[in-house]
Design an enzyme around this catalytic site. Sequence first.
Site, short mmCIF file in Angstrom:
data_model
loop_
_atom_site.label_atom_id
_atom_site.label_comp_id
_atom_site.label_asym_id
_atom_site.label_seq_id
_atom_site.Cartn_x
_atom_site.Cartn_y
_atom_site.Cartn_z
N CYS A 192 -8.76 43.06 -2.97
CA CYS A 192 -8.28 44.25 -2.29
C CYS A 192 -9.49 44.95 -1.70
O CYS A 192 -10.52 45.09 -2.36
CB CYS A 192 -7.58 45.15 -3.30
SG CYS A 192 -7.45 46.86 -2.77
N GLU A 198 -13.02 21.61 -47.32
CA GLU A 198 -13.70 20.90 -46.24
C GLU A 198 -12.94 21.09 -44.93
O GLU A 198 -11.95 21.82 -44.88
CB GLU A 198 -13.80 19.41 -46.60
CG GLU A 198 -12.44 18.78 -46.83
CD GLU A 198 -12.51 17.42 -47.53
OE1 GLU A 198 -13.35 17.24 -48.41
OE2 GLU A 198 -11.70 16.55 -47.16
N LYS A 241 -3.91 25.20 -41.95
CA LYS A 241 -4.06 24.93 -40.52
C LYS A 241 -4.27 26.21 -39.72
O LYS A 241 -3.72 27.26 -40.03
CB LYS A 241 -2.80 24.23 -40.01
CG LYS A 241 -2.51 22.94 -40.77
CD LYS A 241 -2.63 21.72 -39.91
CE LYS A 241 -1.45 21.57 -39.01
NZ LYS A 241 -1.27 20.20 -38.54
N LYS A 273 -10.62 20.07 -41.62
CA LYS A 273 -9.53 19.17 -41.26
C LYS A 273 -9.81 18.68 -39.85
O LYS A 273 -9.67 19.41 -38.87
CB LYS A 273 -8.17 19.86 -41.32
CG LYS A 273 -7.03 18.89 -41.07
CD LYS A 273 -5.69 19.46 -41.48
CE LYS A 273 -4.63 18.36 -41.58
NZ LYS A 273 -4.52 17.49 -40.43
N CYS A 320 -2.24 49.47 -3.57
CA CYS A 320 -2.59 50.51 -2.60
C CYS A 320 -2.28 50.10 -1.17
O CYS A 320 -2.54 50.86 -0.24
CB CYS A 320 -4.05 50.90 -2.74
SG CYS A 320 -5.17 49.63 -2.13
N CYS A 367 -8.14 52.49 -4.21
CA CYS A 367 -7.08 51.75 -4.90
C CYS A 367 -7.00 52.21 -6.35
O CYS A 367 -7.97 52.09 -7.11
CB CYS A 367 -7.37 50.26 -4.84
SG CYS A 367 -6.16 49.25 -5.71
N TYR A 407 -13.68 11.37 -45.60
CA TYR A 407 -13.22 12.46 -46.46
C TYR A 407 -12.53 11.99 -47.74
O TYR A 407 -12.09 12.80 -48.55
CB TYR A 407 -12.30 13.43 -45.72
CG TYR A 407 -11.08 12.78 -45.08
CD1 TYR A 407 -10.09 12.19 -45.86
CD2 TYR A 407 -10.92 12.79 -43.71
CE1 TYR A 407 -8.98 11.60 -45.28
CE2 TYR A 407 -9.81 12.20 -43.11
CZ TYR A 407 -8.86 11.60 -43.90
OH TYR A 407 -7.78 11.02 -43.33
N ASP A 457 -9.58 16.74 -36.36
CA ASP A 457 -8.46 16.47 -35.48
C ASP A 457 -8.69 15.13 -34.77
O ASP A 457 -9.07 15.07 -33.61
CB ASP A 457 -8.33 17.60 -34.46
CG ASP A 457 -6.97 17.60 -33.80
OD1 ASP A 457 -6.10 16.82 -34.25
OD2 ASP A 457 -6.78 18.35 -32.85
N CYS A 517 -2.65 44.55 -0.68
CA CYS A 517 -2.82 44.91 -2.09
C CYS A 517 -1.49 45.45 -2.61
O CYS A 517 -0.93 46.38 -2.02
CB CYS A 517 -3.91 45.96 -2.25
SG CYS A 517 -3.99 46.59 -3.94
S1 IVH Z 1 -7.09 14.12 -47.16
C1 IVH Z 1 -3.95 12.40 -49.83
N1 IVH Z 1 -8.92 15.41 -45.77
O1 IVH Z 1 -4.79 14.96 -42.10
C2 IVH Z 1 -4.62 13.22 -48.82
N2 IVH Z 1 -7.07 14.48 -44.61
O2 IVH Z 1 -1.91 15.48 -43.00
C3 IVH Z 1 -5.11 12.44 -47.70
N3 IVH Z 1 -7.15 14.81 -42.18
O3 IVH Z 1 -3.54 11.74 -42.32
C4 IVH Z 1 -5.72 13.21 -46.63
N4 IVH Z 1 -9.08 15.87 -42.14
O4 IVH Z 1 -5.69 12.02 -41.08
C5 IVH Z 1 -7.76 14.73 -45.74
N5 IVH Z 1 -10.64 16.51 -44.67
C6 IVH Z 1 -9.48 15.84 -44.63
C7 IVH Z 1 -8.80 15.59 -43.42
C8 IVH Z 1 -7.59 14.91 -43.45
C9 IVH Z 1 -8.08 15.39 -41.41
C10 IVH Z 1 -5.89 14.22 -41.69
C11 IVH Z 1 -5.66 12.83 -42.19
C12 IVH Z 1 -4.29 12.80 -42.79
C13 IVH Z 1 -3.70 14.08 -42.33
C14 IVH Z 1 -2.86 14.63 -43.44
#
Ligand code: IVH
Length: 683
Positions: free
Chosen positions: A434, A119, A322, A121, A419, A440, A231, A123, A416
């Site tokens: 220029c 899935e 990451k 991650k 040139c 040039c 998640y 931010d 320039c």
């Molecule tokens: S699972 C035991 N899934 O990443 C595992 N974390 O470094 C718990 N995060 O503090 C985290 N997207 O805030 C999980 N799809 C995702 C995530 C996710 C972002 C963040 C989360 C956590 C940090 C872990």
Amino acid sequence: MEELQKELAQLYAQVRQYDYEYHVLDNPSVSDAVYDSIVRRILAIEKAHPDWVADDSPSRRVGAAPLSSFATVRHQVSMLSLNNGFQEEDILAFDKRVSDGLRKQDVITSADEIEYEAELKFDGLAVNLRYEHGLLVQASTRGDGVVGEDITQNIKTIKNVPLRLHGEAWPAVLEVRGEVLIYKKDFLALNQRQEQQGQKVFVNARNAAAGSLRQLDSNITKQRPLKFHCYGWGQIEVWPHDMPSTQEGMLEQFVAWGLFVAKQRTVTQGAKGLLAFYHEIEQARRDLPFDIDGVVYKVNRLDWQQLLGYVARAPRFALAHKFPAEEAQTKLLDIEIQVGRTGALTPVARLQPVFVGGVTISNATLHNEDEIRRKDVRIGDTVIVRRAGDVIPEVVEPILVMRPDDAKEFTMVEHCPVCDSAIERLPGEAVWRCTGGLFCSAQRVQSLIHAASRKALDIEGLGEKVATALVQNEMVHSVADLYDLRLEQITSLERMGPQSAQNLLDAIERSKQSDLAHLIFALGIRHVGETSARDLALAFGNLEHLMQASTEQLQALNDVGPVMAESIRHFFAEAHNRKVIDKLRAAGLDPQQTSPKQQTVAAIADKTFVLTGTLAHWSRDVAAQYIQEAGGKVTGSVSKNTDYVVAGEKAGSKLDKAEQLGIEVIDEATLRQMLGMPQEAED
Ligand code: IVH
């Protein structure tokens, strides 16, 4: 009285259903106006009967009284972190650790591939939402993972967080975990609003989300466009029926309960499947509506997750893969001026080499003089540099506290640097240019690199080094001279072996097959990008016709405005440009536009169309292209020579004019019919 109370209960149920359709299914069944009127009705009843207000009433999303501080919350189940991986080896090693672990437990054999759920991650900020008997009772931040802060009031203002779970048969206690974030589009709008109101502008969406979530006054949080992405989970007491046996199964159950789970996820096998997902998301990243900083892999089977367990504060069954950091800090060694193809003088930062966005960079753009002043960047500063995706690395800002005493302010050159011609800055423009034109050598080199680039003549092997050598040795003045080059000339260049020289000659020869659109783009006419070049090719068919086109004919094309039309006219009016074109044509580059799709359609051929208003399925450009390909003409204004006006939504004065002149007005469906295309289904 009872009737009214019943109505209120029904209205609550309706709102819950609409929230679910809107936030989870992304498929609302009623308009905003209908939704709003129901909420208004709820508020009216609640006002008359404050004691009837339910805990999951939409009115509870309205911010509560400001807090003086957040209460602390001890998590029932710690909120852990994830181990990180960056490179392919890290992912292979993770998959091996998982396989080895499960093999030791005798649940798999060495031949088995592990099934993972992969899935995004997100931010943002991790939060824990506690539901008891389906009602949201508490929300907390991650904090240090053991103790967090109580942000219940703030979380309740987030529209895609259900105050009561959808469906039924929930555990008595269900803790849902996920990330709170702000979507990119909302972030830009928020910052614009902040700026207009003279308030703090946020550096990025994550900081904005963090700042919004940690507001003591939930009325402020309510105005921030926060979203929750689920998640995972924390404490669950007791699962009322058979619990799903996989990570993916759990997420699907959460969706059924009305929680938002991003659909960009998959179930896949082995390290190969994981890497495929990573690369797919890497490509899609830019177009996602929210920021992510990687992807997360989790062993899909929950019993195997348990077997693998945890090490320190992270699960063994999961890994965050990451993306390389897109920002880094380094030292600004110098600012030099680079001369571009059109003479633009761009200040370029020379940097202490630094690894960012997956590559080492030692140069970054500073855009222009005004930008340098605005950011107050000085030579000697430690600066933040950014490289996102394919974009050119840029200097974001200096770190002022690290500024050395001898940091030097930048001064713009007066001539320039290549040139020595005079430089000019036109009113309203941010860049100096220029005035040397093709006198040039820097502009000549850049024009050559542009002409040889992949989207132009696609001459492999003709990059910056070779182009510079060819120009500096006076072998090539313009792109047309490439076609006179002889093998011995090329081999005489430094570091050019006979094989590379032959390859280059072959590539030059092959480029004679370029189509008209690529050739027009290769000419490097100012303001004519790849797309415009394609339109021009389609409209004029060959170089001769394009060269003779009047400003009016050019402007009749969709998306060719006065500036581009003038630039094209200006280009072909210059004797040296015409010479280059004659030479190109003599060398065999004189393509005639015959697009493979081109097929004259009797109903369209030789008819003149004007497009106006917003079409439902096509942009006007695309419609114009189809008409042109079918042999028709498209012009920008309605006259007695117009045969058809194609009118979409919000058609304006052109439609009036057509009616005045008695010209046939057709809609998009009729146009499709005339083109012999299938009708779109009504939507
Ligand atoms: S699972 C035991 N899934 O990443 C595992 N974390 O470094 C718990 N995060 O503090 C985290 N997207 O805030 C999980 N799809 C995702 C995530 C996710 C972002 C963040 C989360 C956590 C940090 C872990």
